[in-house]
Write a protein that holds these residues in place. Structure first.
Motif, PDB file in Angstrom:
ATOM      1  N   GLU A   1       0.806  -1.222   0.000  1.00 33.40           N
ATOM      2  CA  GLU A   1       0.000   0.000   0.000  1.00 33.40           C
ATOM      3  C   GLU A   1       0.840   1.275   0.000  1.00 33.40           C
ATOM      4  O   GLU A   1       0.295   2.384   0.017  1.00 33.40           O
ATOM      5  N   LEU A   2       2.152   1.163  -0.044  1.00 32.64           N
ATOM      6  CA  LEU A   2       3.016   2.349  -0.035  1.00 32.64           C
ATOM      7  C   LEU A   2       3.245   2.889  -1.442  1.00 32.64           C
ATOM      8  O   LEU A   2       3.369   2.127  -2.407  1.00 32.64           O
ATOM      9  N   SER A   3       3.336   4.201  -1.545  1.00 37.89           N
ATOM     10  CA  SER A   3       3.701   4.837  -2.815  1.00 37.89           C
ATOM     11  C   SER A   3       5.219   4.843  -2.947  1.00 37.89           C
ATOM     12  O   SER A   3       5.942   4.630  -1.966  1.00 37.89           O
ATOM     13  N   LEU A   4       5.710   5.115  -4.146  1.00 40.39           N
ATOM     14  CA  LEU A   4       7.159   5.212  -4.338  1.00 40.39           C
ATOM     15  C   LEU A   4       7.749   6.365  -3.521  1.00 40.39           C
ATOM     16  O   LEU A   4       8.851   6.250  -2.981  1.00 40.39           O
ATOM     17  N   LYS A   5       6.999   7.442  -3.420  1.00 41.49           N
ATOM     18  CA  LYS A   5       7.463   8.582  -2.626  1.00 41.49           C
ATOM     19  C   LYS A   5       7.632   8.175  -1.170  1.00 41.49           C
ATOM     20  O   LYS A   5       8.623   8.531  -0.511  1.00 41.49           O
ATOM     21  N   GLU A   6       6.669   7.409  -0.652  1.00 39.86           N
ATOM     22  CA  GLU A   6       6.753   6.953   0.737  1.00 39.86           C
ATOM     23  C   GLU A   6       7.926   5.997   0.937  1.00 39.86           C
ATOM     24  O   GLU A   6       8.620   6.046   1.951  1.00 39.86           O
ATOM     25  N   ILE A   7       8.143   5.110  -0.042  1.00 38.99           N
ATOM     26  CA  ILE A   7       9.244   4.152   0.063  1.00 38.99           C
ATOM     27  C   ILE A   7      10.590   4.866   0.073  1.00 38.99           C
ATOM     28  O   ILE A   7      11.498   4.523   0.834  1.00 38.99           O
ATOM     29  N   LYS A   8      10.716   5.874  -0.769  1.00 42.18           N
ATOM     30  CA  LYS A   8      11.964   6.635  -0.830  1.00 42.18           C
ATOM     31  C   LYS A   8      12.242   7.312   0.509  1.00 42.18           C
ATOM     32  O   LYS A   8      13.373   7.302   1.018  1.00 42.18           O
ATOM     33  N   ASN A   9      11.217   7.884   1.116  1.00 39.90           N
ATOM     34  CA  ASN A   9      11.346   8.529   2.425  1.00 39.90           C
ATOM     35  C   ASN A   9      11.641   7.481   3.506  1.00 39.90           C
ATOM     36  O   ASN A   9      12.465   7.703   4.403  1.00 39.90           O
ATOM     37  N   PHE A  10      10.968   6.359   3.410  1.00 38.90           N
ATOM     38  CA  PHE A  10      11.157   5.206   4.300  1.00 38.90           C
ATOM     39  C   PHE A  10      12.633   4.794   4.295  1.00 38.90           C
ATOM     40  O   PHE A  10      13.283   4.669   5.336  1.00 38.90           O
ATOM     41  N   LYS A  11      13.165   4.610   3.083  1.00 36.07           N
ATOM     42  CA  LYS A  11      14.552   4.151   2.912  1.00 36.07           C
ATOM     43  C   LYS A  11      15.551   5.149   3.481  1.00 36.07           C
ATOM     44  O   LYS A  11      16.569   4.777   4.076  1.00 36.07           O
ATOM     45  N   ALA A  12      15.266   6.419   3.319  1.00 37.12           N
ATOM     46  CA  ALA A  12      16.192   7.464   3.760  1.00 37.12           C
ATOM     47  C   ALA A  12      16.328   7.528   5.285  1.00 37.12           C
ATOM     48  O   ALA A  12      17.335   8.028   5.799  1.00 37.12           O
ATOM     49  N   LYS A  13      15.341   6.997   6.001  1.00 36.72           N
ATOM     50  CA  LYS A  13      15.322   7.151   7.455  1.00 36.72           C
ATOM     51  C   LYS A  13      15.648   5.877   8.226  1.00 36.72           C
ATOM     52  O   LYS A  13      15.598   5.873   9.455  1.00 36.72           O
ATOM     53  N   ILE A  14      15.974   4.796   7.521  1.00 39.43           N
ATOM     54  CA  ILE A  14      16.339   3.561   8.213  1.00 39.43           C
ATOM     55  C   ILE A  14      17.850   3.353   8.124  1.00 39.43           C
ATOM     56  O   ILE A  14      18.515   3.941   7.263  1.00 39.43           O
ATOM     57  N   PRO A  15      18.417   2.534   8.998  1.00 37.94           N
ATOM     58  CA  PRO A  15      19.870   2.300   8.945  1.00 37.94           C
ATOM     59  C   PRO A  15      20.295   1.694   7.607  1.00 37.94           C
ATOM     60  O   PRO A  15      19.521   0.981   6.964  1.00 37.94           O
ATOM     61  N   GLU A  16      21.518   1.956   7.199  1.00 36.39           N
ATOM     62  CA  GLU A  16      22.034   1.414   5.950  1.00 36.39           C
ATOM     63  C   GLU A  16      22.078  -0.112   5.969  1.00 36.39           C
ATOM     64  O   GLU A  16      22.050  -0.763   4.926  1.00 36.39           O
ATOM     65  N   THR A  17      22.150  -0.677   7.158  1.00 31.59           N
ATOM     66  CA  THR A  17      22.207  -2.141   7.295  1.00 31.59           C
ATOM     67  C   THR A  17      20.844  -2.801   7.134  1.00 31.59           C
ATOM     68  O   THR A  17      20.745  -4.025   7.122  1.00 31.59           O
ATOM     69  N   CYS A  18      19.794  -1.999   7.023  1.00 27.31           N
ATOM     70  CA  CYS A  18      18.432  -2.527   6.852  1.00 27.31           C
ATOM     71  C   CYS A  18      18.019  -2.392   5.387  1.00 27.31           C
ATOM     72  O   CYS A  18      18.056  -1.311   4.804  1.00 27.31           O
ATOM     73  N   GLU A  19      17.633  -3.518   4.782  1.00 25.54           N
ATOM     74  CA  GLU A  19      17.253  -3.532   3.376  1.00 25.54           C
ATOM     75  C   GLU A  19      15.735  -3.431   3.192  1.00 25.54           C
ATOM     76  O   GLU A  19      14.967  -3.746   4.103  1.00 25.54           O
ATOM     77  N   ILE A  20      15.340  -3.011   1.988  1.00 25.98           N
ATOM     78  CA  ILE A  20      13.927  -2.941   1.616  1.00 25.98           C
ATOM     79  C   ILE A  20      13.675  -3.834   0.413  1.00 25.98           C
ATOM     80  O   ILE A  20      14.431  -3.827  -0.558  1.00 25.98           O
ATOM     81  N   GLU A  21      12.591  -4.601   0.500  1.00 31.91           N
ATOM     82  CA  GLU A  21      12.141  -5.432  -0.618  1.00 31.91           C
ATOM     83  C   GLU A  21      10.715  -5.009  -0.949  1.00 31.91           C
ATOM     84  O   GLU A  21       9.935  -4.704  -0.039  1.00 31.91           O
TER      85      GLU A  21
END
Length: 406
Positions: free
Chosen positions: A143-163
């Motif tokens: 249910e996330l938009s690409l804009k939300e995912i980009k913001n999501f990714k920017a605020k999590i540790p680099e050691t945490c991945e997104i799929e």
């Protein structure tokens, strides 16, 4: 920019090998317990061993799904199963239940954990919480938009991945957590037995007017009001990469080997083409052709861009314009004879398209068909029968022969 992993479904051993041969970087599959596709072929322990060994020989990865919401009885044997998966070389397990996560941390602390989309991860704080519990990768909610995912990714540790899912069937319920199947049929979708009642045909009847059917339909026969289109992001590879998604996931453990081959090939070519020259990247229409030939519903970009028309009201049926009719099992360059394993009935003289891992598809004719005894035959009617054809085109083992439906 880092090239994202292309993650493909593997409903059985043949599909696992197909996905890898056609370009997947990793596959996900269900073992004998605790996965959300109870009616897929799934893998025995011996098949898991063979599949993992095959994948690792190609430097690819295998993720095992343990993504049900287990009741008490489902936890019987969990510790032993986790140890078994670790010992045979699983690269990660996909989980959603805190109890399974806790047990995995205790029993197999070095086994990588990926959090299933079933866990409804829609914000970065949730991701940080799970990362602190030992989860390396978050499969974000659809249910996330690409804009939300980009913001999501920017605020999590680099050691945490997104799929993130980029292709395949979409569930009507939030992150796939549906009660409809259990309520209507007694088959619990959250324990892997979904009957897909969202694909049924419905009409609306008010409680005190039992014989009055209200006009909420698209035609006089009713409406598939809960029937979602299929997700397809093939035209938006640059946006997916720029959003920082680490793994691009294809849905479809219940789909055919032909579906797996064609979809993986399309996305593999698109991703590789983009990374060859991002500045001059252009979408190639042949990639969409690869995606419209296997069984599919109408396509949508889902929630990525806020598209409103995500439902498919006319029918819940798949579009099936092409069938796989055979898989090449061998080719003799000197004689020009190919050995084929039948997948659907075909006839001598049929024109078929060759789907292969590398290079464009091309057309051949099924000439000089013969059975295993070398006797001429007019057609190949029996499931998985072995026959030969003659062709001047050099085929390779694993090439698929597909044919347009008449």
């Amino acid at each position: 920019m880092n090239k994202p992993e292309l993650l493909a479904p593997a409903g059985n051993l043949e599909k696992l090998k197909t996905a890898i041969e056609f370009g997947a970087d990793a596959v996900y599959l269900g073992g004998s317990k605790l996965n959300l596709r109870a009616f897929a072929d799934n893998f025995s322990v011996e098949q898991l061993k063979e599949g993992i060994e095959f994948a690792h020989s190609k430097n690819k990865k295998v993720y095992i799904t343990l993504n049900v919401f287990p009741h008490n009885e489902d936890l019987n044997g969990l510790e032993e199963y986790l140890k078994e998966l670790y010992e045979i070389g699983a690269d990660a397990i996909i989980v959603s239940d805190p109890g399974i996560i806790m047990t995995a941390r205790e029993v197999v602390p070095n086994l990588e954990l990926h959090l299933s989309t079933q866990a409804n991860s829609v914000n970065y704080k949730t991701a940080i919480f799970w990362h602190k519990q030992g989860v390396k990768r978050i499969v974000v909610a659809r249910e996330l938009s690409l804009k939300e995912i980009k913001n999501f990714k920017a605020k999590i540790p680099e050691t945490c991945e997104i799929e993130a899912f980029i292709h395949g069937a979409m569930c009507i319920s939030y992150s796939g957590r549906c009660l409809l199947s259990n309520y209507m049929t007694g088959r619990d979708s959250n324990r892997g037995a979904c009957a897909q009642p969202c694909r049924y045909k419905y009409s609306l009847v008010e409680e005190k007017r039992p014989n009055e059917y209200f006009p909420v339909y698209e035609d006089e026969k009713g409406t598939y009001i809960m029937n979602s289109k299929d997700l397809c992001m093939i035209e938006h590879i640059p946006d997916l990469v720029e959003a920082g998604i680490n793994s691009l996931k294809i849905e479809g453990r219940m789909k055919s080997a032909y579906y797996v081959a064609s979809v993986v090939k399309a996305y593999r070519e698109a991703i590789d083409t983009y990374f060859e020259n991002p500045e001059e990247y252009k979408f190639n229409e042949k990639w969409m052709e690869y995606l419209t030939k296997p069984s599919h519903r109408g396509y949508t970009t889902g929630f990525y861009y806020g598209e409103k028309d995500r439902q498919y009201y006319d029918s819940s049926a798949y579009v099936r314009d092409y069938d796989i009719v055979g898989i090449v099992r061998g080719y003799d360059k000197e004689t020009g004879v190919a050995v084929v394993e039948q997948r659907n009935k075909c006839y001598t003289g049929d024109k078929v398209e060759v789907l292969r891992p590398h290079g464009d598809n091309f057309e051949i004719e099924l000439n000089d068909m013969r059975n295993k005894k070398g006797e001429p035959i007019e057609n190949a009617p029996m499931a998985q029968m072995i026959y030969t054809i003659k062709t001047e085109y050099e085929l390779e083992s694993g090439n698929m022969l597909i044919k347009a439906k008449k």
